[in-house]
Design a protein around this motif. Sequence first.
Motif, PDB file in Angstrom:
ATOM      1  N   GLU A  62      73.272 103.398 -19.769  1.00  0.00           N
ATOM      2  CA  GLU A  62      72.277 103.024 -18.758  1.00  0.00           C
ATOM      3  C   GLU A  62      70.902 103.542 -19.176  1.00  0.00           C
ATOM      4  OE1 GLU A  62      72.702 104.899 -14.969  1.00  0.00           O
ATOM      5  OE2 GLU A  62      73.603 106.701 -15.808  1.00  0.00           O
ATOM      6  N   VAL A  63      69.888 102.962 -18.539  1.00  0.00           N
ATOM      7  CA  VAL A  63      68.498 103.317 -18.846  1.00  0.00           C
ATOM      8  C   VAL A  63      67.922 104.116 -17.687  1.00  0.00           C
ATOM      9  CG1 VAL A  63      66.173 102.396 -19.179  1.00  0.00           C
ATOM     10  CG2 VAL A  63      68.101 101.378 -20.397  1.00  0.00           C
ATOM     11  N   GLU A  64      67.182 105.146 -18.041  1.00  0.00           N
ATOM     12  CA  GLU A  64      66.459 105.933 -17.045  1.00  0.00           C
ATOM     13  C   GLU A  64      64.969 105.776 -17.313  1.00  0.00           C
ATOM     14  OE1 GLU A  64      65.918 110.381 -17.244  1.00  0.00           O
ATOM     15  OE2 GLU A  64      67.290 110.274 -15.521  1.00  0.00           O
ATOM     16  N   LEU A  65      64.245 105.181 -16.352  1.00  0.00           N
ATOM     17  CA  LEU A  65      62.803 105.009 -16.491  1.00  0.00           C
ATOM     18  C   LEU A  65      62.085 106.265 -16.016  1.00  0.00           C
ATOM     19  CD1 LEU A  65      62.260 101.348 -15.186  1.00  0.00           C
ATOM     20  CD2 LEU A  65      62.268 102.136 -17.554  1.00  0.00           C
ATOM     21  N   ASP A  66      61.083 106.651 -16.754  1.00  0.00           N
ATOM     22  CA  ASP A  66      60.259 107.817 -16.393  1.00  0.00           C
ATOM     23  C   ASP A  66      58.823 107.335 -16.251  1.00  0.00           C
ATOM     24  OD1 ASP A  66      58.850 110.176 -16.157  1.00  0.00           O
ATOM     25  OD2 ASP A  66      60.148 111.270 -17.550  1.00  0.00           O
ATOM     26  N   THR A  67      58.436 106.998 -14.990  1.00  0.00           N
ATOM     27  CA  THR A  67      57.088 106.460 -14.773  1.00  0.00           C
ATOM     28  C   THR A  67      56.012 107.535 -14.903  1.00  0.00           C
ATOM     29  OG1 THR A  67      57.420 106.778 -12.386  1.00  0.00           O
ATOM     30  CG2 THR A  67      57.905 104.593 -13.295  1.00  0.00           C
ATOM     31  N   ASP A  68      56.378 108.797 -14.733  1.00  0.00           N
ATOM     32  CA  ASP A  68      55.389 109.871 -14.873  1.00  0.00           C
ATOM     33  C   ASP A  68      55.001 110.061 -16.337  1.00  0.00           C
ATOM     34  OD1 ASP A  68      55.442 110.290 -12.140  1.00  0.00           O
ATOM     35  OD2 ASP A  68      57.070 111.764 -12.277  1.00  0.00           O
ATOM     36  N   ASP A  69      56.018 110.170 -17.206  1.00  0.00           N
ATOM     37  CA  ASP A  69      55.736 110.346 -18.628  1.00  0.00           C
ATOM     38  C   ASP A  69      55.623 109.012 -19.368  1.00  0.00           C
ATOM     39  OD1 ASP A  69      55.778 113.076 -18.292  1.00  0.00           O
ATOM     40  OD2 ASP A  69      57.931 113.247 -18.742  1.00  0.00           O
ATOM     41  N   GLU A  70      55.794 107.909 -18.635  1.00  0.00           N
ATOM     42  CA  GLU A  70      55.645 106.548 -19.161  1.00  0.00           C
ATOM     43  C   GLU A  70      56.552 106.327 -20.375  1.00  0.00           C
ATOM     44  OE1 GLU A  70      51.461 105.887 -19.790  1.00  0.00           O
ATOM     45  OE2 GLU A  70      51.188 105.291 -17.699  1.00  0.00           O
TER      46      GLU A  70
END
Length: 424
Positions: A62-70
């Motif tokens: 699965e993929v984990e998106l990190d919008t803070d660290d982009e």
Amino acid sequence: MSLVSLPGLSQMIEEISQRHNLPKSSVQEALKEALIKGYERFRRSQSLDRQQFYDEYFDNFEVELDTDDEGFRILSTKKIVEEVENIDHHISLEEVQEVAPEAELGDEVVLDVTPNQKDFGRMAAIQTKQVLLQKLRDQQRKLIQEEFNELEGTVLNARVLRFERQDIIVAVQSAFGQPEVDAILPKREQLPNDNYRANASFKVLLKKVREGSHRGPQLLVSRGAAGLVVDMFSVEVPEIEEDIVRIVAVSREANPPSRYVGPRTKIAVDTLERDVDPVGACIGARGSRIQAVVNELRGEKIDVIRWSPDPATYIANALSPARVDEVVLLNAEERHALVLVPEDQLSLAIGKEGQNVRLAARLTGWKIDIKDIVLYKAEAEKQQLEAETNEEIDYEDEESPLEEMTLTPENHDLDEDNETENQE
């Protein structure tokens, strides 16, 4: 934990959300699925000769998106086993106990398997972009299905966008604030009186929301459905909305078999209120209410009739505007009726090319035969006279006198002998 950098990730999600009119959560789900496909492409390119991947091989990734660290990470769920046969799905107990002494066989752990930034590769990025576009389309279709499934059978405002052969692509808008969505108006659902031109607006009935992956619009709309007339009367007649007047049945012929016959609708109404005229309520003062419906349907002829629990009365009303003298119910079980009308009402009762009686039969559910009352009675009298004549003939045959004895010379001599004996 490692991270594959995606500069401007938050802004990209925001722009895609606005462009495709999707919530951010849907965009993120689509992006995750696309990145997984990109990772699969990366892994397959790294293992062309070493390993064959079956279809469900990457289900535990699965993929984990990190919008803070982009950026994003790839995580894999692995099962703890004694002997590792597949490093993508299994991990040894000894290896896990180095960081988690309480781990036991059979447990599952989530590990970071994110590749290096430059290893992810250009081909994987292209694959991700292609899959993302497809997933966004899928998300749009899913939202359309969820939103418009509840609106099936309701009337929507439509605007003509373009023409595809004989079909028309229109834009419709739901009541939930959803921007315009493409819908298809097939040739068979169009009205012959309509003037379809670019940006023309009119009302349509949402007939069906097609499920699954379809090229083109998912929404099927109609201008010829009977439900469109019902809904417009509900809007124009407050008594229907308040359940004072109810629509019992509707029969519509929006696309007659002949071009010489125009569209026509018959609608049967009823009420439980003694002081309310259901037909008058639908027609309105000086025909204002029914005229609004007629105008929307581009001049379609509409007959509003009073429903009745008595089949004979209902059939007579359904043949309006023709005047009916008598209705004979020939067979109640087969719902077959004979309608007698004056000679000057015969063509009106039948209608042009049989349209009036055809709509009346659909409205009532009865098979209707129409005859001139004068000719019918004359024929009935003739048949009755013939029947009486046949009965008299049969009676005479049954009551005929006994056959007379024919006298022969032998019989005559015998009679004389008998007479002589009697004298002696």
